[in-house]
Design a protein around this motif. Structure first.
Motif, PDB file in Angstrom:
ATOM      1  N   UNK A  66       0.839  -1.200   0.000  1.00  0.00           N
ATOM      2  CA  UNK A  66       0.000   0.000   0.000  1.00  0.00           C
ATOM      3  C   UNK A  66       0.877   1.255   0.000  1.00  0.00           C
ATOM      4  N   UNK A  67       1.916   1.221   0.842  1.00  0.00           N
ATOM      5  CA  UNK A  67       2.780   2.398   0.940  1.00  0.00           C
ATOM      6  C   UNK A  67       3.521   2.667  -0.346  1.00  0.00           C
ATOM      7  N   UNK A  68       4.051   1.607  -0.947  1.00  0.00           N
ATOM      8  CA  UNK A  68       4.856   1.835  -2.140  1.00  0.00           C
ATOM      9  C   UNK A  68       3.998   2.271  -3.317  1.00  0.00           C
ATOM     10  N   UNK A  69       2.801   1.690  -3.426  1.00  0.00           N
ATOM     11  CA  UNK A  69       2.006   2.038  -4.602  1.00  0.00           C
ATOM     12  C   UNK A  69       1.475   3.459  -4.517  1.00  0.00           C
ATOM     13  N   UNK A  70       1.260   3.964  -3.301  1.00  0.00           N
ATOM     14  CA  UNK A  70       0.707   5.322  -3.206  1.00  0.00           C
ATOM     15  C   UNK A  70       1.765   6.382  -2.950  1.00  0.00           C
ATOM     16  N   UNK A  71       2.893   5.968  -2.392  1.00  0.00           N
ATOM     17  CA  UNK A  71       3.929   6.945  -1.987  1.00  0.00           C
ATOM     18  C   UNK A  71       3.363   7.944  -0.978  1.00  0.00           C
ATOM     19  N   UNK A  72       2.444   7.483  -0.167  1.00  0.00           N
ATOM     20  CA  UNK A  72       1.807   8.391   0.782  1.00  0.00           C
ATOM     21  C   UNK A  72       1.822   7.784   2.182  1.00  0.00           C
ATOM     22  N   UNK A  73       1.573   8.617   3.164  1.00  0.00           N
ATOM     23  CA  UNK A  73       1.435   8.088   4.519  1.00  0.00           C
ATOM     24  C   UNK A  73       0.015   7.539   4.696  1.00  0.00           C
ATOM     25  N   UNK A  74      -0.223   6.775   5.777  1.00  0.00           N
ATOM     26  CA  UNK A  74      -1.434   5.953   5.862  1.00  0.00           C
ATOM     27  C   UNK A  74      -2.765   6.635   5.517  1.00  0.00           C
ATOM     28  N   UNK A 233       4.513   0.536   8.453  1.00  0.00           N
ATOM     29  CA  UNK A 233       5.167  -0.052   7.285  1.00  0.00           C
ATOM     30  C   UNK A 233       4.595   0.532   5.985  1.00  0.00           C
ATOM     31  N   UNK A 234       3.434   1.165   6.081  1.00  0.00           N
ATOM     32  CA  UNK A 234       2.930   1.893   4.907  1.00  0.00           C
ATOM     33  C   UNK A 234       3.818   3.120   4.707  1.00  0.00           C
ATOM     34  N   UNK A 235       4.046   3.814   5.820  1.00  0.00           N
ATOM     35  CA  UNK A 235       4.893   5.005   5.739  1.00  0.00           C
ATOM     36  C   UNK A 235       6.286   4.644   5.222  1.00  0.00           C
ATOM     37  N   UNK A 236       6.866   3.542   5.727  1.00  0.00           N
ATOM     38  CA  UNK A 236       8.203   3.156   5.263  1.00  0.00           C
ATOM     39  C   UNK A 236       8.181   2.568   3.863  1.00  0.00           C
ATOM     40  N   UNK A 404      -5.811  -6.076   6.033  1.00  0.00           N
ATOM     41  CA  UNK A 404      -5.801  -7.278   5.189  1.00  0.00           C
ATOM     42  C   UNK A 404      -7.058  -7.331   4.316  1.00  0.00           C
ATOM     43  N   UNK A 405      -8.203  -6.977   4.906  1.00  0.00           N
ATOM     44  CA  UNK A 405      -9.424  -6.985   4.084  1.00  0.00           C
ATOM     45  C   UNK A 405      -9.306  -5.971   2.946  1.00  0.00           C
ATOM     46  N   UNK A 406      -8.741  -4.841   3.276  1.00  0.00           N
ATOM     47  CA  UNK A 406      -8.589  -3.779   2.271  1.00  0.00           C
ATOM     48  C   UNK A 406      -7.728  -4.253   1.096  1.00  0.00           C
ATOM     49  N   UNK A 407      -6.585  -4.805   1.435  1.00  0.00           N
ATOM     50  CA  UNK A 407      -5.667  -5.233   0.375  1.00  0.00           C
ATOM     51  C   UNK A 407      -6.225  -6.437  -0.381  1.00  0.00           C
ATOM     52  N   UNK A 408      -6.779  -7.380   0.374  1.00  0.00           N
ATOM     53  CA  UNK A 408      -7.256  -8.621  -0.255  1.00  0.00           C
ATOM     54  C   UNK A 408      -8.472  -8.417  -1.136  1.00  0.00           C
ATOM     55  N   UNK A 409      -9.427  -7.617  -0.663  1.00  0.00           N
ATOM     56  CA  UNK A 409     -10.708  -7.508  -1.373  1.00  0.00           C
ATOM     57  C   UNK A 409     -10.870  -6.197  -2.119  1.00  0.00           C
ATOM     58  N   UNK A 410     -10.533  -5.105  -1.456  1.00  0.00           N
ATOM     59  CA  UNK A 410     -10.770  -3.814  -2.106  1.00  0.00           C
ATOM     60  C   UNK A 410      -9.752  -3.571  -3.232  1.00  0.00           C
ATOM     61  N   UNK A 411      -8.471  -3.755  -2.919  1.00  0.00           N
ATOM     62  CA  UNK A 411      -7.472  -3.580  -3.974  1.00  0.00           C
ATOM     63  C   UNK A 411      -7.531  -4.737  -4.956  1.00  0.00           C
ATOM     64  N   UNK A 412      -7.617  -5.938  -4.388  1.00  0.00           N
ATOM     65  CA  UNK A 412      -7.844  -7.105  -5.224  1.00  0.00           C
ATOM     66  C   UNK A 412      -6.631  -7.642  -5.966  1.00  0.00           C
TER      67      UNK A 412
END
Ligand code: PHE
Length: 458
Positions: A66-74, A233-236, A404-412
């Motif tokens: 999530x962090x790398x794809x957005x380059x943003x903080x949480x 770890x999103x921030x990093x 986990x729900x966000x990454x697994x289902x929403x991002x897909x």
């Protein structure tokens, strides 16, 4: 430069060391051994290790992704990828970060005291502390606040200067140094008579001895120790180069973190079982185990301990610092990315708010009756223990569940494959995806429901 003046880590090793710097900290050195002791060893460790593999590693990958794809903080990261509805996950993380930071600073302050104490012993000779020595230290309110303030200032200065600067360089030297001393510690304890008892206690599981809440504490500790569930770890991750492998980076961090926790635990338990009288000294407050057990080894058994004692506590302080920095980064980068504040103002604001919490935590160790008896959870007395229990066992797992729900289902599937650099899904990817979609969130949910039904949450 990518966003609001961020720079990328020089290399994967730079990212791994910094993320491991966030992960390795008081959670490994202070908390893991004493929780293992309080929860009677083996079974707790086994549940912890399972949680690290089944939930920790997949979630670590998810956060970095999530962090790398957005380059943003949480908070902005969730808003960008999931819309306003999901930004709440980021906010929960920021709240968890602030709560953890507030009491973490207090414990980190103890490392400064131990450093000074060790310096004194190295110069004037070792005097075994009396049985109630640590408790007296805990109930000295002004000393607790002073040490906490000192540590808060160290953190604020570095957060203010931004991540790129010295952290990466410092971590490159200090992390290996910490690992080296820990190995030497364990090596030294190998000749001590309590070794077998210690190893049996840590590695032979006996589930009849694991208290019911021990399951949640083990899983909560996995989140806490790996800095997961709040977006650190999103921030990093937003600083990891696009070409680097997320899996390998995450695996390194997880392995390093786990090794440090286990080494520390082995050393401490061996000392406790070997040195007569030590069990009495820690029995009242296992919370001080790190600071009570190791000096004994440095000054009575270990060749070179006179030098390594003070050095070790400098490294403990540093390990804590590289964790408080990442916590500070979560809260501060919110104000920078979301509200457009200047870094200096953002740092000042978050530091001040967190410090108010720290004062309450610092005084709850015996200095103030009301704060010390404050209790929301059964068996967790005092503001400090309450905040710790709340953050590690409830807020972080809830955050992790949602991430986990966000990454697994929403991002897909497609989004994740692209970010992981895969053209076609392979077996490892599919396994990861289903862990993130189902196994990890279900495990956390079942656990939380169980504890709520079991009335641990009193
Ligand atoms: N993982 C750190 C430790 O083990 C604590 C921490 C938790 C740091 C959450 C950042 C975020 O000490």
């Amino acid at each position: 430069m990518t966003h609001s003046g961020r720079d990328n880590w020089g290399s994967r090793i730079g990212f791994v060391l910094a993320a491991a710097g966030s992960a390795v900290g008081l959670g490994n050195l202070w908390k893991f051994p004493y929780l293992t002791w309080d929860n009677n060893g083996g079974a707790f460790v086994l549940v912890y290790l399972l949680a690290v593999v089944i939930i920790g590693l997949p979630l670590m990958m998810s956060e970095i992704l999530v962090g790398r794809s957005t380059q943003l903080s949480p908070v902005p990261a969730f808003t960008k990828l999931g819309g306003r509805r999901w930004s709440g996950v980021g906010w929960l993380g920021v709240a968890s970060g602030a709560v953890i930071q507030s009491y973490y600073m207090v414990i980190a302050g103890w490392s400064l005291r131990s450093f000074v104490q060790c310096l004194g012993w190295s110069i004037k000779g070792y005097v075994t502390p009396a049985d109630g020595d640590f408790d007296a230290f805990l109930s000295n309110g002004s000393l607790q606040i002073g040490l906490t303030l000192l540590f808060t200032l160290f953190t604020a200065i570095i957060v203010y200067r931004g991540i790129g600067g010295g952290i990466e360089k410092a971590t490159k030297v200090l992390m290996p140094a910490l690992l080296a001393i820990l190995l030497y510690l364990v090596f030294t304890t190998f000749t001590m008579e309590g070794r077998n008892e210690a190893l049996a206690k840590i590695f032979i599981p006996d589930f009849s001895k694991l208290p019911r809440e021990g399951f949640l504490e083990a899983v909560g500790q996995a989140f806490f120790s790996l800095s997961l569930g709040l977006g650190a770890m999103i921030a990093y991750g937003s600083y990891l180069g696009k070409k680097e492998s997320i899996f390998k980076s995450a695996l390194w961090v997880v392995v390093l973190d786990t090794i440090v926790a286990l080494l520390c635990c082995i050393a401490m338990f061996t000392i406790i079982y070997s040195v007569p009288g030590l069990q009495n000294r820690i029995s009242g407050s296992t919370i001080g185990m790190l600071f009570i057990t190791l000096p004994d080894l440095f000054y009575t058994k270990m060749p070179g301990g006179i030098l390594l004692g003070p050095l070790f506590f400098v490294l403990v302080a540093f390990a804590a610092l590289s964790s408080t920095i990442s916590l500070g980064e979560v809260t501060t980068s919110l104000l920078i990315d979301q509200k457009g504040w200047r870094r200096s103002h953002a740092t000042l604001a978050t530091t001040s708010v967190v410090f108010i919490g720290s004062i309450l935590a610092a005084l709850s160790l015996g200095a103030s009756g009301i704060l010390s008896s404050f209790s929301l959870f059964e068996g967790k007395e005092g503001v400090l223990s309450t905040l710790d229990h709340l953050a590690a066992n409830w807020m972080l797992p809830t955050g992790g569940f949602l991430i986990t729900l966000f990454v697994g289902w929403k991002l897909g599937r497609k989004f994740c494959m692209d970010e992981l650099g895969l053209e076609k899904p392979n077996l490892a990817f599919t396994v990861w995806l289903w862990i993130v979609r189902v196994v990890a969130p279900a495990a956390v949910l079942i656990l939380l429901i169980n504890v709520i039904m079991g009335k641990d949450f009193s």
